[in-house]
Design an enzyme around this catalytic site. Structure first.
Site, PDB file in Angstrom:
ATOM      1  N   LYS A   1       0.814  -1.233   0.000  1.00 57.41           N
ATOM      2  CA  LYS A   1       0.000   0.000   0.000  1.00 57.41           C
ATOM      3  C   LYS A   1       0.841   1.274   0.000  1.00 57.41           C
ATOM      4  O   LYS A   1       2.001   1.273   0.376  1.00 57.41           O
ATOM      5  CB  LYS A   1      -0.994  -0.040   1.163  1.00 57.41           C
ATOM      6  CG  LYS A   1      -2.137  -1.008   0.812  1.00 57.41           C
ATOM      7  CD  LYS A   1      -3.373  -0.837   1.624  1.00 57.41           C
ATOM      8  CE  LYS A   1      -4.464  -1.720   1.013  1.00 57.41           C
ATOM      9  NZ  LYS A   1      -5.572  -1.957   1.918  1.00 57.41           N
TER      10      LYS A   1
ATOM     11  N   ARG B   1      -4.161 -10.405   4.032  1.00 53.89           N
ATOM     12  CA  ARG B   1      -4.490 -10.263   2.606  1.00 53.89           C
ATOM     13  C   ARG B   1      -3.238  -9.783   1.878  1.00 53.89           C
ATOM     14  O   ARG B   1      -2.762  -8.686   2.144  1.00 53.89           O
ATOM     15  CB  ARG B   1      -5.641  -9.269   2.465  1.00 53.89           C
ATOM     16  CG  ARG B   1      -6.172  -9.100   1.046  1.00 53.89           C
ATOM     17  CD  ARG B   1      -7.355  -8.134   1.045  1.00 53.89           C
ATOM     18  NE  ARG B   1      -7.893  -7.965  -0.289  1.00 53.89           N
ATOM     19  CZ  ARG B   1      -7.422  -7.107  -1.186  1.00 53.89           C
ATOM     20  NH1 ARG B   1      -6.388  -6.331  -0.891  1.00 53.89           N
ATOM     21  NH2 ARG B   1      -7.980  -7.019  -2.378  1.00 53.89           N
TER      22      ARG B   1
HETATM   23  N1  HH2 Z   1      -7.595  -3.390   0.277  1.00 49.48           N
HETATM   24  C1  HH2 Z   1      -7.922  -3.299  -1.022  1.00 49.48           C
HETATM   25  C2  HH2 Z   1      -9.030  -3.982  -1.524  1.00 49.48           C
HETATM   26  N2  HH2 Z   1      -9.761  -4.781  -0.737  1.00 49.48           N
HETATM   27  N3  HH2 Z   1     -10.153  -5.775   1.367  1.00 49.48           N
HETATM   28  C3  HH2 Z   1      -9.822  -5.905   2.653  1.00 49.48           C
HETATM   29  N4  HH2 Z   1     -10.529  -6.738   3.444  1.00 49.48           N
HETATM   30  N5  HH2 Z   1      -8.787  -5.233   3.206  1.00 49.48           N
HETATM   31  C4  HH2 Z   1      -8.009  -4.382   2.478  1.00 49.48           C
HETATM   32  O1  HH2 Z   1      -7.071  -3.775   3.044  1.00 49.48           O
HETATM   33  C5  HH2 Z   1      -8.321  -4.207   1.098  1.00 49.48           C
HETATM   34  C6  HH2 Z   1      -9.430  -4.931   0.562  1.00 49.48           C
HETATM   35  C7  HH2 Z   1      -7.108  -2.452  -1.928  1.00 49.48           C
HETATM   36  O2  HH2 Z   1      -6.038  -3.198  -2.468  1.00 49.48           O
HETATM   37  P1  HH2 Z   1      -6.043  -3.962  -3.884  1.00 49.48           P
HETATM   38  O3  HH2 Z   1      -7.161  -4.922  -4.006  1.00 49.48           O
HETATM   39  O4  HH2 Z   1      -4.699  -4.574  -4.052  1.00 49.48           O
HETATM   40  O5  HH2 Z   1      -6.152  -2.831  -4.963  1.00 49.48           O
HETATM   41  P2  HH2 Z   1      -7.365  -2.197  -5.786  1.00 49.48           P
HETATM   42  O6  HH2 Z   1      -8.404  -1.739  -4.817  1.00 49.48           O
HETATM   43  O7  HH2 Z   1      -6.743  -1.063  -6.544  1.00 49.48           O
HETATM   44  O8  HH2 Z   1      -7.920  -3.262  -6.691  1.00 49.48           O
END
Ligand code: HH2
Length: 275
Positions: free
Chosen positions: A217, A259
């Site tokens: 992040k 995650r």
């Molecule tokens: N962070 C993201 C998305 N979903 N779900 C949970 N439970 N916790 C988190 O910290 C979380 C999440 C954001 O990260 P990512 O899926 O890698 O990226 P993007 O939202 O750009 O698809």
């Protein structure tokens, strides 16, 4: 000269169990880290299987980026992205669906998902209706605006109170498996994120299992930039060691699921913490 006392992590105690690793699989063109890499369903399924081999107990399939400033995706497009991938992996591993839309949740569960990963923390009734688990994530505002000067009087107390209330609402609605997640980066400054991680035991002490997502992040990129005098944040692909450091602290303070994008490294790290 007397030695300075060494700051120790609060809450040192044996882990109840080795945290599970939730592998991230974004079937999107625009996710902040893996956007565009797994948009093709065959590539996504391959990546899912690879993460299972690396130690993922759950694969979190997402069809809409929630990065700061991201734009919403229509439900039918989100369904079109995630359902083939969930159908292909169902039966091989537990699947969660990263969505805030009840219709996407229903389609994903029909395809084989058994956990709703919900950054809106509002789909508890849908989870109860579908008979699946539910993750309540704390977010201040919406992805479009959440990083515009987020403010809390006491970030740890406010996030903990919010999540405890959501968990209680879900319990009353009849959800049998409830997780809480402080939502690193969802309407939080670097200091907010660090406070939440440092005091994660406040969440784990609630007794509701805690999920933590710090992987790659932006705050990690900023933290490293600040600490070594480099003006720009460290690039997304150079945040592995920083991610593992936060995941080790989270496991140490009692998180029961991590995650992660880098599943093998996370899996090995939490195994060592548990030992
Ligand atoms: N962070 C993201 C998305 N979903 N779900 C949970 N439970 N916790 C988190 O910290 C979380 C999440 C954001 O990260 P990512 O899926 O890698 O990226 P993007 O939202 O750009 O698809």
């Amino acid at each position: 000269m007397p030695q300075q006392p060494v700051a120790v992590l609060r809450g040192f105690r044996p882990l109840r169990r080795v945290p599970l690793i939730m592998g991230i699989l974004n079937v999107t063109p625009d996710s902040f880290s893996d956007g565009g890499r797994w948009l093709d369903a065959t590539a996504a399924v391959g990546r899912g299987r690879e993460m299972v081999a690396e130690g993922a107990a759950v694969i979190d399939v997402g069809g809409e980026s929630t990065r700061p400033g991201s734009r919403p995706v229509p439900a039918d497009e989100e369904i079109r992205r995630v359902v083939p991938v969930i159908e292909a992996l169902a039966g091989e591993v537990r699947l969660s669906i990263d969505t805030t839309k009840p219709e996407v949740a229903r389609a994903a569960v029909a395809a084989g998902a058994t956990l709703l990963n919900d950054i809106s923390a509002s789909l508890h009734e849908t989870a109860a209706e579908l008979g699946v688990g539910w993750v309540a994530v704390h977010m201040l505002g919406s992805p479009a605006t959440m990083q515009q000067a987020p403010h809390y009087d006491d970030v740890v107390a406010e996030v903990a109170a919010f999540l405890a209330a959501r968990a209680e609402a879900a319990r009353r609605a009849g959800v049998e498996e409830i997780w809480i997640d402080p939502g690193f980066g969802f309407g939080k400054t670097l200091d907010h994120n660090l406070s939440l991680l440092k005091h994660l035991d406040v969440l784990t002490d609630t007794g509701v299992p805690v999920l933590v997502g710090t992987s790659r992040k932006a705050s990690l990129g900023r933290l490293l930039a600040d600490s070594d005098g480099v003006p720009d944040p460290v690039a997304v692909d150079d945040r592995l060691d920083a991610s593992i450091a936060t995941e080790v602290v989270a496991a140490h303070l009692g998180a029961q699921m991590i995650r992660a994008h880098d599943v093998l490294a996370a899996f090995q790290a939490v195994k060592v913490v548990a030992a």
